[in-house]
Design a protein around this motif. Structure first.
Motif, PDB file in Angstrom:
ATOM      1  N   ALA A  84      -4.619  -3.938  16.393  1.00  0.00           N
ATOM      2  CA  ALA A  84      -5.313  -3.359  14.731  1.00  0.00           C
ATOM      3  C   ALA A  84      -3.576  -2.520  14.374  1.00  0.00           C
ATOM      4  CB  ALA A  84      -6.100  -2.995  14.834  1.00  0.00           C
ATOM      5  N   ILE A  85      -3.278  -1.729  15.131  1.00  0.00           N
ATOM      6  CA  ILE A  85      -2.664  -0.895  14.952  1.00  0.00           C
ATOM      7  C   ILE A  85      -1.502  -1.790  13.971  1.00  0.00           C
ATOM      8  CG2 ILE A  85      -0.655   0.781  15.507  1.00  0.00           C
ATOM      9  CD1 ILE A  85      -3.036   2.489  17.447  1.00  0.00           C
ATOM     10  N   PRO A  86      -0.948  -2.425  15.092  1.00  0.00           N
ATOM     11  CA  PRO A  86       0.660  -3.298  14.275  1.00  0.00           C
ATOM     12  C   PRO A  86      -0.035  -3.810  13.291  1.00  0.00           C
ATOM     13  CG  PRO A  86       1.008  -3.669  16.421  1.00  0.00           C
ATOM     14  CD  PRO A  86      -0.917  -2.726  16.631  1.00  0.00           C
ATOM     15  N   ILE A  87      -1.258  -4.765  12.298  1.00  0.00           N
ATOM     16  CA  ILE A  87      -1.974  -5.287  11.911  1.00  0.00           C
ATOM     17  C   ILE A  87      -1.309  -4.123  10.111  1.00  0.00           C
ATOM     18  CG2 ILE A  87      -3.388  -6.127  10.465  1.00  0.00           C
ATOM     19  CD1 ILE A  87      -3.798  -7.113  13.131  1.00  0.00           C
ATOM     20  N   GLU A  88      -2.301  -3.251  10.912  1.00  0.00           N
ATOM     21  CA  GLU A  88      -2.434  -1.675   9.790  1.00  0.00           C
ATOM     22  C   GLU A  88      -0.899  -0.738   9.924  1.00  0.00           C
ATOM     23  OE1 GLU A  88      -5.252   0.426   9.948  1.00  0.00           O
ATOM     24  OE2 GLU A  88      -6.660  -0.345  10.951  1.00  0.00           O
ATOM     25  N   ALA A  89      -0.065  -1.642  10.185  1.00  0.00           N
ATOM     26  CA  ALA A  89       1.779  -0.563  10.536  1.00  0.00           C
ATOM     27  C   ALA A  89       2.344  -1.737   9.208  1.00  0.00           C
ATOM     28  CB  ALA A  89       1.714  -0.431  11.578  1.00  0.00           C
ATOM     29  N   GLY A  90       1.536  -3.071   8.691  1.00  0.00           N
ATOM     30  CA  GLY A  90       2.040  -3.641   7.841  1.00  0.00           C
ATOM     31  C   GLY A  90       3.573  -4.787   9.170  1.00  0.00           C
ATOM     32  N   MET A  91       3.354  -4.268  10.008  1.00  0.00           N
ATOM     33  CA  MET A  91       4.733  -4.807  11.112  1.00  0.00           C
ATOM     34  C   MET A  91       5.129  -6.894  10.577  1.00  0.00           C
ATOM     35  SD  MET A  91       4.511  -2.649  14.113  1.00  0.00           S
ATOM     36  CE  MET A  91       4.976  -3.967  15.273  1.00  0.00           C
ATOM     37  N   SER A  92       3.696  -6.921  10.359  1.00  0.00           N
ATOM     38  CA  SER A  92       3.730  -8.852   9.653  1.00  0.00           C
ATOM     39  C   SER A  92       4.849  -8.408   8.358  1.00  0.00           C
ATOM     40  CB  SER A  92       2.783  -9.389   9.930  1.00  0.00           C
ATOM     41  OG  SER A  92       1.867  -8.848   9.003  1.00  0.00           O
ATOM     42  N   PRO A 140       1.090  -1.217   0.248  1.00  0.00           N
ATOM     43  CA  PRO A 140       0.058  -0.215  -0.053  1.00  0.00           C
ATOM     44  C   PRO A 140       0.861   1.293   0.057  1.00  0.00           C
ATOM     45  CG  PRO A 140      -0.092  -0.910   2.006  1.00  0.00           C
ATOM     46  CD  PRO A 140       0.830  -1.936   1.132  1.00  0.00           C
ATOM     47  N   ALA A 141       0.221   2.166  -0.621  1.00  0.00           N
ATOM     48  CA  ALA A 141       0.996   3.696  -0.255  1.00  0.00           C
ATOM     49  C   ALA A 141       0.966   4.106   0.727  1.00  0.00           C
ATOM     50  CB  ALA A 141      -0.247   4.506  -1.377  1.00  0.00           C
ATOM     51  N   PRO A 142       1.846   4.443   0.803  1.00  0.00           N
ATOM     52  CA  PRO A 142       2.815   5.314   2.546  1.00  0.00           C
ATOM     53  C   PRO A 142       1.512   6.312   3.174  1.00  0.00           C
ATOM     54  CG  PRO A 142       4.359   4.928   1.442  1.00  0.00           C
ATOM     55  CD  PRO A 142       3.495   5.073   0.660  1.00  0.00           C
ATOM     56  N   GLY A 161      12.361  -1.626   9.001  1.00  0.00           N
ATOM     57  CA  GLY A 161      11.425  -2.119  10.663  1.00  0.00           C
ATOM     58  C   GLY A 161      11.607  -1.561  11.563  1.00  0.00           C
ATOM     59  N   ILE A 162      12.438  -0.826  11.722  1.00  0.00           N
ATOM     60  CA  ILE A 162      12.710  -0.400  13.557  1.00  0.00           C
ATOM     61  C   ILE A 162      11.755   1.220  12.972  1.00  0.00           C
ATOM     62  CG2 ILE A 162      14.128   1.113  14.183  1.00  0.00           C
ATOM     63  CD1 ILE A 162      16.856  -0.316  13.729  1.00  0.00           C
ATOM     64  N   ARG A 163      11.801   1.712  11.659  1.00  0.00           N
ATOM     65  CA  ARG A 163      11.240   2.723  11.528  1.00  0.00           C
ATOM     66  C   ARG A 163       9.299   2.403  11.986  1.00  0.00           C
ATOM     67  NH1 ARG A 163      10.876   6.997  14.097  1.00  0.00           N
ATOM     68  NH2 ARG A 163       9.536   8.507  12.693  1.00  0.00           N
ATOM     69  N   VAL A 164       9.628   1.973  11.842  1.00  0.00           N
ATOM     70  CA  VAL A 164       8.576   1.355  11.203  1.00  0.00           C
ATOM     71  C   VAL A 164       7.438   0.636  12.063  1.00  0.00           C
ATOM     72  CG1 VAL A 164       6.087  -0.209  10.118  1.00  0.00           C
ATOM     73  CG2 VAL A 164       7.456   1.567   8.824  1.00  0.00           C
ATOM     74  N   ASN A 165       8.122  -0.298  13.020  1.00  0.00           N
ATOM     75  CA  ASN A 165       7.559  -0.729  14.103  1.00  0.00           C
ATOM     76  C   ASN A 165       7.714   0.490  15.349  1.00  0.00           C
ATOM     77  OD1 ASN A 165       7.473  -2.414  16.347  1.00  0.00           O
ATOM     78  ND2 ASN A 165       9.740  -3.493  16.359  1.00  0.00           N
ATOM     79  N   ASN A 166       8.604   1.375  15.335  1.00  0.00           N
ATOM     80  CA  ASN A 166       8.596   2.318  16.507  1.00  0.00           C
ATOM     81  C   ASN A 166       7.711   3.126  16.366  1.00  0.00           C
ATOM     82  OD1 ASN A 166       9.146   5.817  16.866  1.00  0.00           O
ATOM     83  ND2 ASN A 166      10.998   4.063  18.121  1.00  0.00           N
ATOM     84  N   PHE A 167       7.180   3.362  14.730  1.00  0.00           N
ATOM     85  CA  PHE A 167       5.935   4.288  14.637  1.00  0.00           C
ATOM     86  C   PHE A 167       4.195   3.789  14.889  1.00  0.00           C
ATOM     87  CE2 PHE A 167       2.373   5.847  11.920  1.00  0.00           C
ATOM     88  CZ  PHE A 167       2.639   6.679  11.716  1.00  0.00           C
ATOM     89  N   ALA A 168       4.665   2.624  15.250  1.00  0.00           N
ATOM     90  CA  ALA A 168       3.244   1.879  15.103  1.00  0.00           C
ATOM     91  C   ALA A 168       3.478   1.168  16.650  1.00  0.00           C
ATOM     92  CB  ALA A 168       3.280   0.529  14.205  1.00  0.00           C
ATOM     93  N   ASN A 169       4.202   1.038  17.649  1.00  0.00           N
ATOM     94  CA  ASN A 169       4.415   0.593  18.950  1.00  0.00           C
ATOM     95  C   ASN A 169       4.344   1.420  19.709  1.00  0.00           C
ATOM     96  OD1 ASN A 169       5.412  -1.469  18.371  1.00  0.00           O
ATOM     97  ND2 ASN A 169       7.356  -1.702  19.189  1.00  0.00           N
ATOM     98  N   SER A 170       4.043   3.299  19.975  1.00  0.00           N
ATOM     99  CA  SER A 170       3.703   4.051  20.572  1.00  0.00           C
ATOM    100  C   SER A 170       1.981   4.534  20.423  1.00  0.00           C
ATOM    101  CB  SER A 170       4.226   5.629  19.782  1.00  0.00           C
ATOM    102  OG  SER A 170       4.589   5.674  18.748  1.00  0.00           O
ATOM    103  N   ARG A 171       1.506   3.884  19.175  1.00  0.00           N
ATOM    104  CA  ARG A 171       0.034   3.897  18.654  1.00  0.00           C
ATOM    105  C   ARG A 171      -0.313   2.757  19.519  1.00  0.00           C
ATOM    106  NH1 ARG A 171       2.996   7.022  15.887  1.00  0.00           N
ATOM    107  NH2 ARG A 171       1.560   8.711  14.702  1.00  0.00           N
TER     108      ARG A 171
END
Length: 150
Positions: free
Chosen positions: A137-145, A25-27, A112-122
């Motif tokens: 939902a946040i980690p899933i929608e962040a695409g962490m998987s 997906p587009a960022p 991966g560090i950037r995306v993980n950090n972004f989603a974890n605070s939320r």
């Protein structure tokens, strides 16, 4: 390999990459950016956790660079130039693509560090509300998987 030419294997790999891009997906269209984040959590997340991870990744990259110089470069030159008598230009290309592969892995780790950090605070802020939706939902929608950004 198994009766297939190198060019066919390369073409198949490029086709798999192109298909993978269709699922990215587009960022700017991600929905996890709409989840709220507490100002203090965001500040700690950015200043402390993300900065620490960047420092660790940089330290690891320097170690891998020295390891490459001391081991991989030596093995590449000795094997391909001394034992197999491959021309210097091809040996340099092999070494270059070895470095490109390492840099690619490092960029994936940084992303991966950037995306993980972004989603974890939320997700941490969502957990304070006592409702489980945001926490999963946040980690899933962040695409962490699978590594797609929000």
């Amino acid at each position: 390999m198994l009766g297939t030419t190198g060019w066919n294997i390369l073409a198949i790999g490029l086709a798999v990459c192109a298909i993978g891009l269709l699922f990215r997906p587009a960022p700017s269209t991600g929905t996890c950016a709409t989840f709220p984040v507490h100002k203090a959590m965001l500040e700690i997340s950015e200043r402390e956790i993300y900065a620490t991870c960047k420092t660790y990744l940089w330290t690891q990259a320097k170690f891998i660079a020295w390891l490459w110089v001391l081991n991989s470069a030596t093995v590449i030159v000795v094997y391909f130039r001394a034992l197999e008598a491959v021309p210097w230009l091809k040996v340099a290309a092999i070494a270059l693509f070895s470095v490109i592969g390492i840099l690619g892995s490092s960029l994936v780790a940084f992303f991966g560090i950037r995306v993980n950090n972004f989603a974890n605070s939320r997700a941490a802020f969502a957990s304070l509300r006592g409702k489980p939706y945001g926490v999963y939902a946040i980690p899933i929608e962040a695409g962490m998987s699978f590594g797609a950004p929000c």
